[in-house]
Design a protein around this motif. Structure first.
Motif, PDB file in Angstrom:
ATOM      1  N   GLU A 404      24.055  34.457  68.580  1.00 19.40           N
ATOM      2  CA  GLU A 404      24.564  33.467  69.531  1.00 19.40           C
ATOM      3  C   GLU A 404      23.619  32.281  69.656  1.00 19.40           C
ATOM      4  O   GLU A 404      24.058  31.122  69.693  1.00 19.40           O
ATOM      5  N   ALA A 405      22.308  32.560  69.712  1.00 15.62           N
ATOM      6  CA  ALA A 405      21.327  31.476  69.849  1.00 15.62           C
ATOM      7  C   ALA A 405      21.351  30.558  68.631  1.00 15.62           C
ATOM      8  O   ALA A 405      21.261  29.332  68.770  1.00 15.62           O
ATOM      9  N   THR A 406      21.514  31.133  67.436  1.00 16.62           N
ATOM     10  CA  THR A 406      21.537  30.323  66.209  1.00 16.62           C
ATOM     11  C   THR A 406      22.775  29.434  66.172  1.00 16.62           C
ATOM     12  O   THR A 406      22.707  28.257  65.804  1.00 16.62           O
ATOM     13  N   PHE A 417      22.799  31.288  58.862  1.00 16.40           N
ATOM     14  CA  PHE A 417      23.037  32.706  58.583  1.00 16.40           C
ATOM     15  C   PHE A 417      22.932  33.016  57.095  1.00 16.40           C
ATOM     16  O   PHE A 417      23.235  32.180  56.240  1.00 16.40           O
ATOM     17  N   PHE A 418      22.534  34.250  56.827  1.00 18.97           N
ATOM     18  CA  PHE A 418      22.460  34.744  55.448  1.00 18.97           C
ATOM     19  C   PHE A 418      23.813  35.287  55.010  1.00 18.97           C
ATOM     20  O   PHE A 418      24.205  35.167  53.862  1.00 18.97           O
ATOM     21  N   MET A 419      24.538  35.910  55.958  1.00 18.93           N
ATOM     22  CA  MET A 419      25.855  36.488  55.666  1.00 18.93           C
ATOM     23  C   MET A 419      26.902  35.883  56.597  1.00 18.93           C
ATOM     24  O   MET A 419      26.658  35.735  57.800  1.00 18.93           O
ATOM     25  N   ASN A 420      28.075  35.566  56.053  1.00 20.89           N
ATOM     26  CA  ASN A 420      29.158  34.995  56.851  1.00 20.89           C
ATOM     27  C   ASN A 420      29.675  35.967  57.902  1.00 20.89           C
ATOM     28  O   ASN A 420      30.156  35.565  58.958  1.00 20.89           O
ATOM     29  N   SER A 421      29.587  37.272  57.583  1.00 19.96           N
ATOM     30  CA  SER A 421      30.078  38.285  58.528  1.00 19.96           C
ATOM     31  C   SER A 421      29.278  38.260  59.827  1.00 19.96           C
ATOM     32  O   SER A 421      29.835  38.440  60.916  1.00 19.96           O
ATOM     33  N   SER A 422      27.967  38.011  59.723  1.00 25.46           N
ATOM     34  CA  SER A 422      27.132  37.935  60.929  1.00 25.46           C
ATOM     35  C   SER A 422      27.504  36.724  61.770  1.00 25.46           C
ATOM     36  O   SER A 422      27.547  36.793  63.001  1.00 25.46           O
ATOM     37  N   PHE A 423      27.803  35.607  61.085  1.00 23.92           N
ATOM     38  CA  PHE A 423      28.240  34.407  61.813  1.00 23.92           C
ATOM     39  C   PHE A 423      29.569  34.662  62.523  1.00 23.92           C
ATOM     40  O   PHE A 423      29.754  34.262  63.682  1.00 23.92           O
ATOM     41  N   THR A 429      31.671  36.936  69.811  1.00 23.21           N
ATOM     42  CA  THR A 429      31.035  37.212  71.104  1.00 23.21           C
ATOM     43  C   THR A 429      30.946  35.938  71.948  1.00 23.21           C
ATOM     44  O   THR A 429      31.117  35.984  73.172  1.00 23.21           O
ATOM     45  N   LEU A 430      30.714  34.802  71.297  1.00 19.01           N
ATOM     46  CA  LEU A 430      30.676  33.542  72.041  1.00 19.01           C
ATOM     47  C   LEU A 430      32.039  33.197  72.625  1.00 19.01           C
ATOM     48  O   LEU A 430      32.149  32.727  73.762  1.00 19.01           O
ATOM     49  N   ILE A 431      33.102  33.433  71.837  1.00 17.64           N
ATOM     50  CA  ILE A 431      34.462  33.169  72.331  1.00 17.64           C
ATOM     51  C   ILE A 431      34.760  34.037  73.544  1.00 17.64           C
ATOM     52  O   ILE A 431      35.321  33.575  74.545  1.00 17.64           O
ATOM     53  N   SER A 432      34.362  35.311  73.456  1.00 23.86           N
ATOM     54  CA  SER A 432      34.594  36.235  74.567  1.00 23.86           C
ATOM     55  C   SER A 432      33.878  35.773  75.832  1.00 23.86           C
ATOM     56  O   SER A 432      34.454  35.768  76.921  1.00 23.86           O
ATOM     57  N   LYS A 433      32.623  35.356  75.691  1.00 21.54           N
ATOM     58  CA  LYS A 433      31.850  34.932  76.862  1.00 21.54           C
ATOM     59  C   LYS A 433      32.305  33.579  77.377  1.00 21.54           C
ATOM     60  O   LYS A 433      32.324  33.336  78.595  1.00 21.54           O
ATOM     61  N   ALA A 434      32.681  32.683  76.465  1.00 20.24           N
ATOM     62  CA  ALA A 434      33.194  31.380  76.892  1.00 20.24           C
ATOM     63  C   ALA A 434      34.521  31.528  77.618  1.00 20.24           C
ATOM     64  O   ALA A 434      34.815  30.791  78.572  1.00 20.24           O
ATOM     65  N   THR A 435      35.332  32.502  77.191  1.00 15.66           N
ATOM     66  CA  THR A 435      36.608  32.783  77.864  1.00 15.66           C
ATOM     67  C   THR A 435      36.378  33.210  79.309  1.00 15.66           C
ATOM     68  O   THR A 435      37.080  32.776  80.226  1.00 15.66           O
ATOM     69  N   ALA A 436      35.365  34.083  79.503  1.00 16.19           N
ATOM     70  CA  ALA A 436      35.049  34.549  80.858  1.00 16.19           C
ATOM     71  C   ALA A 436      34.607  33.391  81.744  1.00 16.19           C
ATOM     72  O   ALA A 436      34.995  33.296  82.920  1.00 16.19           O
ATOM     73  N   PHE A 516      27.743  25.029  77.141  1.00 16.47           N
ATOM     74  CA  PHE A 516      26.508  24.568  77.775  1.00 16.47           C
ATOM     75  C   PHE A 516      25.936  25.658  78.681  1.00 16.47           C
ATOM     76  O   PHE A 516      24.719  25.886  78.701  1.00 16.47           O
ATOM     77  N   GLU A 517      26.810  26.341  79.413  1.00 12.22           N
ATOM     78  CA  GLU A 517      26.358  27.442  80.272  1.00 12.22           C
ATOM     79  C   GLU A 517      25.778  28.582  79.436  1.00 12.22           C
ATOM     80  O   GLU A 517      24.766  29.185  79.813  1.00 12.22           O
ATOM     81  N   LEU A 518      26.424  28.893  78.316  1.00  8.21           N
ATOM     82  CA  LEU A 518      25.914  29.945  77.432  1.00  8.21           C
ATOM     83  C   LEU A 518      24.591  29.535  76.799  1.00  8.21           C
ATOM     84  O   LEU A 518      23.689  30.363  76.629  1.00  8.21           O
ATOM     85  N   MET A 519      24.487  28.270  76.411  1.00 10.55           N
ATOM     86  CA  MET A 519      23.262  27.778  75.788  1.00 10.55           C
ATOM     87  C   MET A 519      22.064  27.956  76.719  1.00 10.55           C
ATOM     88  O   MET A 519      20.977  28.353  76.282  1.00 10.55           O
ATOM     89  N   LYS A 520      22.247  27.701  78.013  1.00 10.38           N
ATOM     90  CA  LYS A 520      21.146  27.831  78.968  1.00 10.38           C
ATOM     91  C   LYS A 520      20.626  29.263  79.052  1.00 10.38           C
ATOM     92  O   LYS A 520      19.463  29.483  79.370  1.00 10.38           O
ATOM     93  N   LYS A 521      21.470  30.241  78.751  1.00  7.70           N
ATOM     94  CA  LYS A 521      21.070  31.643  78.811  1.00  7.70           C
ATOM     95  C   LYS A 521      20.496  32.159  77.493  1.00  7.70           C
ATOM     96  O   LYS A 521      19.965  33.269  77.445  1.00  7.70           O
TER      97      LYS A 521
END
Length: 566
Positions: A404-406, A417-423, A429-436, A516-521
């Motif tokens: 998420e930080a990257t 990222f080294f692998m697309n699957s990790s990205f 996870t970012l979509i899930s948290k941004a949705t919340a 922006f809220e996620l970035m701060k965390k």
């Protein structure tokens, strides 16, 4: 342990104590003689002698376990030691006939030496002070009246105090220590979840999610990036110990000998090497000091070789040693640069972790092709280096926090990222948290929509427009909004690597409010504990013998000002 020793010493010196009490009893001084007679009477009884021998035997049995208990590391290990003590005591009960027979013979010998008559107490038909044991044998009487009850009381007391359900719950707490989780080879998530549900409750009633707990364990396992890098290189450097020790010895010689150091300085001046340099000694806890030692000695190869010949130093570096030194500097140069970069205090570091781990993996993959004709020591070093890098950094990008930080760093995004699957997983996870976050923001806007709706009937000119806007606001899907925001962010061009991602986010916080809220965390997290350790070191330098009366309040203020005024 002191109790064990005192009982043993008292038992061995009982005969001398009784003899001394006999002498004191004949004194003319009434107070001392009467007290001596009272103590003499108490000591010279069958019950006391057998109780003393019983207690001494039981304490001797548990003495070795008590020593282990004193050195036990943690509650869990202490519980294991106490379990062993209980097992030994329960075996004593099972074998009480043979055990007590030998004990009784020793007590009988001592009572004979002290001229004590071996007998049973008088048994009355109605006994109040003690149990009535209808046993004719003196040995069996004391076995059932003293030895076995003493064993039972000790076992019962240990079980009630320590091996109860509450204590068992407490004894599992060491399983939650990061040190245990880092060293454990297997996944303990299920075990720890079971323990949490069984022994611990939370005030807010939340249920711990197994997936989140597993992620936290993996984060603990990832450890400090700089320390992991240090351990990686330290392990690899063991392969070139022979050359490393030679260099250490040479550097140590020049550090100890002013004459040799002066000759080295003069030789550099004669060769026109300015400014003159001194050799650097490495520190065992810092691998980069070894790199600096190798680099400096290689730069001074010519003058150093001449001075060593003049000094008749008995250790010389061979061509193979010089090759190992040179190639080691080439190999470790990347590690040194990453160590300096990741330990920075003034810039975002956690988002660089995946980028650096990717760079290390690629660097190690190319080493075999570049150094195929190198000495065996160097080949072993490369092999260990590759293994350690793969083990410690190979799966770093799979950890959600790093991923998420990257992604949230506008310098890297998916290109880090080294692998697309990790990205892809990090993006999910970012979509899930941004949705919340979007859902929470949407709830806050509902009162404004209701107010706008109530105004519609009063102003017919804006009626159609307001109804359309209100309908659109109500029908906005939080997940869709989060996906749109993230996709729009990812389509933005990357900013230059030397620019600050925090400044970019400050300028674009209104464009991407949820991110922006996620970035701060995320971007506030440090990738290493190096900055914290620098503060600890500074604290150690601030408090000294001459400033030992510095109050904790003033000390905290001084450290805060010192660290933040840079």
């Amino acid at each position: 342990m002191d109790l064990h020793d005192s009982v043993s010493i008292f038992k061995s010196s009982l005969n001398y104590n009784v003899k001394a009490l006999t002498t004191i009893s004949d004194w003319n001084e009434q107070d001392s003689s009467s007290k001596a007679k009272t103590l003499f009477t108490a000591l010279c009884s069958c019950e006391f002698i057998i109780s003393l021998h019983s207690l001494s035997l039981l304490l001797c049995v548990s003495a070795s376990d008590i020593k282990l208990l004193q050195s036990a590391n943690g509650i869990s290990q202490a519980a294991d030691v106490i379990t062993d003590i209980l097992s030994n005591l329960e075996n004593k009960i099972k074998n009480c006939n043979g055990e007590f027979k030998a004990l009784f013979r020793d007590a009988e010998i001592q009572m004979t030496e002290l001229d004590i008559e071996l007998k049973k107490p008088r048994i009355a038909s109605k006994q109040i002070s003690r149990s009535n044991y209808q046993i004719t044998s003196i040995e069996n009487y004391y076995k059932y009246s003293i030895y076995i009850p003493l064993l039972d009381n000790i076992i019962t007391d240990l079980k009630s105090r320590i091996l109860n359900e509450k204590y068992h719950g407490i004894s599992t707490l060491p399983l939650f220590l990061p040190l245990f989780i880092i060293k454990s080879d297997t996944n303990n998530t299920d075990i720890l979840l079971k323990i949490i549900k069984q022994y611990f409750t939370f005030e807010d009633g939340n249920i711990i999610d197994a997936l989140k707990l597993n992620i936290e364990f993996k984060l603990w396992k990832s450890s400090c990036f700089a320390h992991s890098l240090n351990l990686t290189v330290q392990t690899a450097l063991k392969s070139i110990t022979e050359t490393r020790e030679k260099v250490r010895g040479i550097v140590g010689h020049f550090k100890r000998s002013p004459q040799a150091a002066e000759k080295l300085k003069t030789m550099q001046e004669q060769l026109g090497l300015t400014p003159t340099l001194v050799l650097i000694q490495d520190v065992i806890t810092r691998w980069n000091s070894t790199y600096e030692m190798f680099e400096r000695i290689y730069n001074l190869k010519v003058p150093l070789s001449s001075v060593l010949v003049e000094c008749n130093y008995n250790v010389y570096l061979t061509n193979e040693d010089w090759q190992i030194i040179s190639k080691s500097c080439e190999i470790l140069k990347h590690f040194k640069e990453i160590t300096i970069e990741i330990s920075s205090e003034k810039s975002v570091s956690i988002s660089k972790s995946i980028v650096f781990s990717r760079a290390l993996l690629k660097h190690c993959a190319h080493l075999d092709t570049q150094l195929h004709d190198s000495p065996q020591q160097l080949k072993n070093m490369i092999s260990n280096l590759k293994q350690q890098v793969e083990q410690r950094f190979g799966s770093l990008e799979k950890l959600p926090i790093y991923a998420e930080a990257t992604i949230l760093d506008p310098r890297f995004k998916k290109f880090g990222f080294f692998m697309n699957s990790s990205f892809s997983e990090g993006k999910k996870t970012l979509i899930s948290k941004a949705t919340a976050i979007h859902t929470g923001n949407k709830k806050n806007t509902q009162p404004a929509i209701q107010i706008q709706t109530s105004i519609i009937a009063k102003d017919s000119i804006w009626k159609d427009f307001d109804e359309e806007v209100s309908s659109q606001l109500r029908s906005t899907n939080s997940t869709s909004a989060a996906i749109v925001e993230i996709d729009k962010y990812l389509q933005e061009p990357l900013i230059p690597r030397h620019e600050s991602p925090l400044k970019w986010w400050k300028d674009n916080q209104n464009v991407y409010p949820c991110l922006f809220e996620l970035m701060k965390k995320r971007l506030c997290i440090l990738a290493t504990s190096v900055p914290c350790e620098r503060i600890f070191s500074k604290a150690g330098q601030t408090i000294s013998e001459k400033r030992s009366r510095l109050s904790s309040k003033n000390f905290e203020k001084m450290i805060f000002v010192n660290f933040n005024s840079k």
